[in-house]
Design an enzyme around this catalytic site. Sequence first.
Site, PDB file in Angstrom:
ATOM      1  N   MET A   7     -21.283 -79.073 -32.553  1.00  0.00           N
ATOM      2  CA  MET A   7     -22.224 -79.605 -31.433  1.00  0.00           C
ATOM      3  C   MET A   7     -23.464 -80.193 -32.133  1.00  0.00           C
ATOM      4  O   MET A   7     -24.486 -79.585 -32.230  1.00  0.00           O
ATOM      5  CB  MET A   7     -22.960 -78.538 -30.375  1.00  0.00           C
ATOM      6  CG  MET A   7     -23.774 -78.987 -29.316  1.00  0.00           C
ATOM      7  SD  MET A   7     -24.455 -77.752 -28.302  1.00  0.00           S
ATOM      8  CE  MET A   7     -25.905 -77.086 -29.617  1.00  0.00           C
ATOM      9  N   ASP A  50     -29.483 -89.084 -22.627  1.00  0.00           N
ATOM     10  CA  ASP A  50     -28.710 -88.653 -21.241  1.00  0.00           C
ATOM     11  C   ASP A  50     -29.361 -87.454 -20.779  1.00  0.00           C
ATOM     12  O   ASP A  50     -29.108 -87.516 -19.363  1.00  0.00           O
ATOM     13  CB  ASP A  50     -27.361 -88.552 -21.882  1.00  0.00           C
ATOM     14  CG  ASP A  50     -26.536 -89.805 -22.379  1.00  0.00           C
ATOM     15  OD1 ASP A  50     -27.173 -90.863 -22.087  1.00  0.00           O
ATOM     16  OD2 ASP A  50     -25.593 -89.735 -22.898  1.00  0.00           O
ATOM     17  N   ASP A  67     -27.961 -82.125 -22.221  1.00  0.00           N
ATOM     18  CA  ASP A  67     -26.869 -83.026 -22.713  1.00  0.00           C
ATOM     19  C   ASP A  67     -26.499 -82.635 -24.125  1.00  0.00           C
ATOM     20  O   ASP A  67     -27.585 -82.565 -24.953  1.00  0.00           O
ATOM     21  CB  ASP A  67     -26.994 -84.541 -22.495  1.00  0.00           C
ATOM     22  CG  ASP A  67     -25.805 -85.174 -22.882  1.00  0.00           C
ATOM     23  OD1 ASP A  67     -25.087 -85.520 -21.877  1.00  0.00           O
ATOM     24  OD2 ASP A  67     -25.659 -85.770 -23.821  1.00  0.00           O
ATOM     25  N   HIS A  96     -25.220 -92.157 -24.231  1.00  0.00           N
ATOM     26  CA  HIS A  96     -24.538 -91.268 -24.979  1.00  0.00           C
ATOM     27  C   HIS A  96     -25.332 -90.631 -26.207  1.00  0.00           C
ATOM     28  O   HIS A  96     -24.725 -89.892 -26.962  1.00  0.00           O
ATOM     29  CB  HIS A  96     -23.326 -91.712 -25.533  1.00  0.00           C
ATOM     30  CG  HIS A  96     -22.215 -92.175 -24.400  1.00  0.00           C
ATOM     31  ND1 HIS A  96     -21.523 -91.191 -23.744  1.00  0.00           N
ATOM     32  CD2 HIS A  96     -21.928 -93.310 -24.093  1.00  0.00           C
ATOM     33  CE1 HIS A  96     -20.888 -91.826 -22.820  1.00  0.00           C
ATOM     34  NE2 HIS A  96     -20.972 -92.933 -22.985  1.00  0.00           N
TER      35      HIS A  96
END
Length: 200
Positions: free
Chosen positions: A28, A179, A15, A174
């Site tokens: 990211m 996750d 994730d 999240h």
Amino acid sequence: MAVRRSRPSLCISVDIGADGPIPGPYSMPGLGAAVAGVQDAEGFTAADPEARTFSREPLPISDDFVPEALAVNGLDRERLRTEGLDPALALGRFAHWVREVSEGAQPVMCGYPASYDWTFLYWYLIRSTGESPFGHSGRLDMETLYATKAGVPLRTVAKRSMPTELLPRRRHTHHALDDAVEQAELFAHLMAWQGPVSPR
């Protein structure tokens, strides 16, 4: 003529936390991964998703971001500007971890949905390390897996429509590592599931 046995697949739930829709213009700043299990000719063997994990927060690569994306994952860009890890170092360590945990097997990235996370992950791996331990297509999408087993259109798939026995017990926070672990549990359930029971 001897039959050549293929190597098993090590399924790794991944994730990512991103601050926009595509890599390059956007970053990211969150990456989490958890080993979900091994698939071989005999079937799938689930792993404890908390046993082998990886988590890093790479430094943002640009000044651009979408506020709504940050609101979802709760990442603090200002903190990451000083505390974030250089992306090349973060992704290099991730690639090393993948190769280490998948020794003797072929690593497969598993995501929900895989398309978004894979886009960022693959772009970052190539840009930061020059290669991907998953190759250029070693990923499996959990939404597609469910749609195929359930016999439903892909675009109708949502966790809220899945049978309760498939859903993870862990919360979806999240946070990338949380996750990834939660998704590893979902993946194991999906791999064991035989599909909906037909009415008699």
